[in-house]
Design a protein around this motif. Structure first.
Motif, PDB file in Angstrom:
ATOM      1  N   ALA A  11       6.132 -13.326 -14.274  1.00  0.00           N
ATOM      2  CA  ALA A  11       5.535 -14.583 -14.727  1.00  0.00           C
ATOM      3  C   ALA A  11       4.291 -14.943 -13.921  1.00  0.00           C
ATOM      4  O   ALA A  11       3.439 -15.671 -14.387  1.00  0.00           O
ATOM      5  N   ARG A  12       4.147 -14.409 -12.693  1.00  0.00           N
ATOM      6  CA  ARG A  12       3.017 -14.770 -11.840  1.00  0.00           C
ATOM      7  C   ARG A  12       1.831 -13.840 -11.994  1.00  0.00           C
ATOM      8  O   ARG A  12       0.749 -14.143 -11.538  1.00  0.00           O
ATOM      9  N   GLY A  13       2.015 -12.675 -12.576  1.00  0.00           N
ATOM     10  CA  GLY A  13       0.924 -11.713 -12.587  1.00  0.00           C
ATOM     11  C   GLY A  13       0.933 -10.833 -13.798  1.00  0.00           C
ATOM     12  O   GLY A  13       1.628 -11.071 -14.768  1.00  0.00           O
ATOM     13  N   GLN A  14       0.155  -9.793 -13.699  1.00  0.00           N
ATOM     14  CA  GLN A  14       0.052  -8.850 -14.797  1.00  0.00           C
ATOM     15  C   GLN A  14       0.181  -7.434 -14.260  1.00  0.00           C
ATOM     16  O   GLN A  14      -0.018  -7.202 -13.081  1.00  0.00           O
ATOM     17  N   LEU A  15       0.501  -6.529 -15.113  1.00  0.00           N
ATOM     18  CA  LEU A  15       0.624  -5.125 -14.736  1.00  0.00           C
ATOM     19  C   LEU A  15      -0.761  -4.573 -14.435  1.00  0.00           C
ATOM     20  O   LEU A  15      -1.662  -4.667 -15.260  1.00  0.00           O
ATOM     21  N   ILE A  16      -0.957  -4.034 -13.230  1.00  0.00           N
ATOM     22  CA  ILE A  16      -2.258  -3.444 -12.907  1.00  0.00           C
ATOM     23  C   ILE A  16      -2.166  -1.949 -12.639  1.00  0.00           C
ATOM     24  O   ILE A  16      -3.183  -1.289 -12.525  1.00  0.00           O
ATOM     25  N   GLY A  17      -0.980  -1.405 -12.551  1.00  0.00           N
ATOM     26  CA  GLY A  17      -0.856   0.022 -12.321  1.00  0.00           C
ATOM     27  C   GLY A  17       0.552   0.396 -11.925  1.00  0.00           C
ATOM     28  O   GLY A  17       1.453  -0.434 -11.909  1.00  0.00           O
ATOM     29  N   THR A  18       0.716   1.658 -11.618  1.00  0.00           N
ATOM     30  CA  THR A  18       2.000   2.156 -11.162  1.00  0.00           C
ATOM     31  C   THR A  18       1.825   2.817  -9.806  1.00  0.00           C
ATOM     32  O   THR A  18       0.712   3.150  -9.405  1.00  0.00           O
ATOM     33  N   VAL A  19       2.902   2.981  -9.085  1.00  0.00           N
ATOM     34  CA  VAL A  19       2.882   3.672  -7.802  1.00  0.00           C
ATOM     35  C   VAL A  19       3.874   4.822  -7.856  1.00  0.00           C
ATOM     36  O   VAL A  19       4.813   4.815  -8.641  1.00  0.00           O
ATOM     37  N   GLU A  20       3.624   5.805  -7.031  1.00  0.00           N
ATOM     38  CA  GLU A  20       4.503   6.967  -6.965  1.00  0.00           C
ATOM     39  C   GLU A  20       4.859   7.205  -5.506  1.00  0.00           C
ATOM     40  O   GLU A  20       3.989   7.158  -4.639  1.00  0.00           O
ATOM     41  N   ILE A  21       6.142   7.439  -5.235  1.00  0.00           N
ATOM     42  CA  ILE A  21       6.592   7.718  -3.879  1.00  0.00           C
ATOM     43  C   ILE A  21       6.694   9.225  -3.726  1.00  0.00           C
ATOM     44  O   ILE A  21       7.341   9.896  -4.529  1.00  0.00           O
ATOM     45  N   SER A  27       8.180  11.868   6.368  1.00  0.00           N
ATOM     46  CA  SER A  27       8.080  10.485   5.901  1.00  0.00           C
ATOM     47  C   SER A  27       7.915  10.442   4.395  1.00  0.00           C
ATOM     48  O   SER A  27       7.874  11.470   3.729  1.00  0.00           O
ATOM     49  N   SER A  28       7.797   9.247   3.873  1.00  0.00           N
ATOM     50  CA  SER A  28       7.501   9.041   2.459  1.00  0.00           C
ATOM     51  C   SER A  28       6.253   8.188   2.368  1.00  0.00           C
ATOM     52  O   SER A  28       5.987   7.351   3.226  1.00  0.00           O
ATOM     53  N   GLY A  29       5.492   8.395   1.316  1.00  0.00           N
ATOM     54  CA  GLY A  29       4.269   7.626   1.120  1.00  0.00           C
ATOM     55  C   GLY A  29       4.155   7.145  -0.308  1.00  0.00           C
ATOM     56  O   GLY A  29       4.728   7.724  -1.222  1.00  0.00           O
ATOM     57  N   ILE A  30       3.423   6.058  -0.486  1.00  0.00           N
ATOM     58  CA  ILE A  30       3.184   5.510  -1.814  1.00  0.00           C
ATOM     59  C   ILE A  30       1.785   5.902  -2.245  1.00  0.00           C
ATOM     60  O   ILE A  30       0.824   5.697  -1.509  1.00  0.00           O
TER      61      ILE A  30
END
Length: 90
Positions: A11-21, A27-30
């Motif tokens: 409700a506060r924002g809009q979809l701007i993209g996706t992330v991948e882990i 380690s892990s990165g986004i």
């Protein structure tokens, strides 16, 4: 890619993209897309700060809350001691 890797609009924002882990060494990165980096006005090597939100999520931002707090304290000191600082600057 599964449904959990996508950023869902709320409700506060809009979809701007996706992330991948991804696995990076031990380690892990986004992975952020070029579009997301451009919208955040950041580049490779910049720091992002993760802050908790009241609804239990988190927000990534280039804004450093500790730095802003320190700057507010500095601004108050500069205002309070303006005359002394002006004399020292001569």
């Amino acid at each position: 890619m599964n449904d959990h890797s996508k950023i869902a609009p709320d409700a506060r924002g809009q979809l701007i993209g996706t992330v991948e882990i991804k696995k990076i060494g031990n380690s892990s990165g986004i992975i952020l897309s070029k579009d997301v980096l451009a919208r955040m006005n950041v580049t490779v090597g910049d720091k992002l700060y993760a802050t908790l939100t009241p609804d239990g999520g988190f927000r990534l931002t280039p804004y450093d809350p500790d730095f802003e707090k320190a700057m507010e304290i500095a601004r108050r000191g500069m205002k309070r001691y303006h005359n002394a600082l002006a004399e020292l600057a001569k």
